[in-house]
Design an enzyme around this catalytic site. Structure first.
Site, PDB file in Angstrom:
ATOM      1  N   TYR A  11       0.840  -1.198   0.000  1.00  0.00           N
ATOM      2  CA  TYR A  11       0.000   0.000   0.000  1.00  0.00           C
ATOM      3  C   TYR A  11       0.878   1.252   0.000  1.00  0.00           C
ATOM      4  O   TYR A  11       0.670   2.171  -0.783  1.00  0.00           O
ATOM      5  CB  TYR A  11      -0.927  -0.003   1.217  1.00  0.00           C
ATOM      6  CG  TYR A  11      -1.890   1.149   1.253  1.00  0.00           C
ATOM      7  CD1 TYR A  11      -3.131   1.067   0.627  1.00  0.00           C
ATOM      8  CD2 TYR A  11      -1.565   2.339   1.906  1.00  0.00           C
ATOM      9  CE1 TYR A  11      -4.020   2.132   0.653  1.00  0.00           C
ATOM     10  CE2 TYR A  11      -2.456   3.403   1.929  1.00  0.00           C
ATOM     11  CZ  TYR A  11      -3.672   3.294   1.306  1.00  0.00           C
ATOM     12  OH  TYR A  11      -4.541   4.357   1.328  1.00  0.00           O
ATOM     13  N   HIS A  15       1.387   4.147  -3.035  1.00  0.00           N
ATOM     14  CA  HIS A  15       1.135   5.572  -2.803  1.00  0.00           C
ATOM     15  C   HIS A  15       2.398   6.409  -2.930  1.00  0.00           C
ATOM     16  O   HIS A  15       2.331   7.571  -3.308  1.00  0.00           O
ATOM     17  CB  HIS A  15       0.451   5.773  -1.450  1.00  0.00           C
ATOM     18  CG  HIS A  15      -1.010   5.509  -1.511  1.00  0.00           C
ATOM     19  ND1 HIS A  15      -1.526   4.226  -1.518  1.00  0.00           N
ATOM     20  CD2 HIS A  15      -2.066   6.347  -1.620  1.00  0.00           C
ATOM     21  CE1 HIS A  15      -2.843   4.289  -1.612  1.00  0.00           C
ATOM     22  NE2 HIS A  15      -3.193   5.569  -1.681  1.00  0.00           N
ATOM     23  N   TYR A  34      -2.977  16.224   2.171  1.00  0.00           N
ATOM     24  CA  TYR A  34      -3.692  14.952   2.200  1.00  0.00           C
ATOM     25  C   TYR A  34      -2.775  13.913   2.831  1.00  0.00           C
ATOM     26  O   TYR A  34      -1.685  13.655   2.330  1.00  0.00           O
ATOM     27  CB  TYR A  34      -4.063  14.554   0.772  1.00  0.00           C
ATOM     28  CG  TYR A  34      -4.969  13.344   0.599  1.00  0.00           C
ATOM     29  CD1 TYR A  34      -5.471  12.622   1.666  1.00  0.00           C
ATOM     30  CD2 TYR A  34      -5.305  12.919  -0.671  1.00  0.00           C
ATOM     31  CE1 TYR A  34      -6.292  11.528   1.481  1.00  0.00           C
ATOM     32  CE2 TYR A  34      -6.124  11.818  -0.883  1.00  0.00           C
ATOM     33  CZ  TYR A  34      -6.613  11.120   0.202  1.00  0.00           C
ATOM     34  OH  TYR A  34      -7.417  10.033   0.008  1.00  0.00           O
ATOM     35  N   TRP A  69      -7.492   3.896 -10.688  1.00  0.00           N
ATOM     36  CA  TRP A  69      -6.751   3.764  -9.426  1.00  0.00           C
ATOM     37  C   TRP A  69      -7.474   2.803  -8.491  1.00  0.00           C
ATOM     38  O   TRP A  69      -6.848   1.951  -7.866  1.00  0.00           O
ATOM     39  CB  TRP A  69      -6.570   5.132  -8.765  1.00  0.00           C
ATOM     40  CG  TRP A  69      -5.835   5.071  -7.464  1.00  0.00           C
ATOM     41  CD1 TRP A  69      -6.379   5.088  -6.208  1.00  0.00           C
ATOM     42  CD2 TRP A  69      -4.425   4.988  -7.269  1.00  0.00           C
ATOM     43  NE1 TRP A  69      -5.395   5.011  -5.260  1.00  0.00           N
ATOM     44  CE2 TRP A  69      -4.188   4.950  -5.886  1.00  0.00           C
ATOM     45  CE3 TRP A  69      -3.342   4.935  -8.142  1.00  0.00           C
ATOM     46  CZ2 TRP A  69      -2.900   4.859  -5.340  1.00  0.00           C
ATOM     47  CZ3 TRP A  69      -2.065   4.850  -7.595  1.00  0.00           C
ATOM     48  CH2 TRP A  69      -1.857   4.812  -6.214  1.00  0.00           C
ATOM     49  N   TRP A  70      -8.794   2.948  -8.386  1.00  0.00           N
ATOM     50  CA  TRP A  70      -9.555   2.031  -7.533  1.00  0.00           C
ATOM     51  C   TRP A  70      -9.338   0.585  -7.956  1.00  0.00           C
ATOM     52  O   TRP A  70      -9.126  -0.289  -7.123  1.00  0.00           O
ATOM     53  CB  TRP A  70     -11.045   2.340  -7.601  1.00  0.00           C
ATOM     54  CG  TRP A  70     -11.479   3.587  -6.904  1.00  0.00           C
ATOM     55  CD1 TRP A  70     -10.755   4.373  -6.042  1.00  0.00           C
ATOM     56  CD2 TRP A  70     -12.755   4.197  -7.010  1.00  0.00           C
ATOM     57  NE1 TRP A  70     -11.511   5.434  -5.618  1.00  0.00           N
ATOM     58  CE2 TRP A  70     -12.745   5.346  -6.196  1.00  0.00           C
ATOM     59  CE3 TRP A  70     -13.910   3.886  -7.730  1.00  0.00           C
ATOM     60  CZ2 TRP A  70     -13.853   6.179  -6.070  1.00  0.00           C
ATOM     61  CZ3 TRP A  70     -15.010   4.709  -7.595  1.00  0.00           C
ATOM     62  CH2 TRP A  70     -14.978   5.850  -6.772  1.00  0.00           C
TER      63      TRP A  70
END
Length: 97
Positions: A11, A15, A34, A69-70
Site C-alpha cells: 500500500y 502511494h 492529504y 486507481w480504484w
C-alpha cells in the site's frame, strides 16, 4: 478504509509512486494537504484532507483516472462492487482551532 492484512508495504509503495495525473486531479479539487494513516492493529486506513472550496477527492468517483486507481488498489483493500474503497463516515467530535 480498510487494508487487507499483510499489504502495508505494498500500500505504501503504491502511494509513494502515485500517478502524477491522479495527484494533479486531486489537487485540482482544492486539496492541498492529504495524509493517510494506518492503524496496524485493525488495518483501518484514516484519510485526512485539507481543502479550499467545497470539493474533495471524494467527489471524483466518476473520473476515469480515479476508477483506474480504484481497480489498481482493489486487490489490497476492501472495496465495494465498483472497486471504490469501503469507507465509513466519521463524526467530528472535537476540533481545536
Amino acid at each position: 478504509m480498510f487494508l487487507k492484512p499483510g499489504f502495508r508495504d505494498e500500500y505504501k509503495k503504491r502511494h509513494d509512486q502515485i500517478w502524477p495525473e491522479l495527484a494533479d486531479l486531486i489537487k485540482s479539487t482544492g486539496v492541498y494537504d492529504y495524509s493517510i494513516f494506518l492503524d496496524e492493529e485493525t488495518n483501518v486506513l484514516f484519510g485526512v484532507q485539507k481543502q479550499d472550496g467545497d470539493l474533495s477527492s471524494q467527489d471524483l468517483g466518476a473520473n476515469p483516472i480515479v476508477r483506474k486507481w480504484w481497480k489498481y488498489m482493489a486487490d489490497i483493500m476492501e472495496t465495494n462492487l465498483d472497486n471504490s474503497p469501503v469507507t465509513i463516515p466519521l463524526e467530528e467530535v472535537f476540533y481545536l482551532d
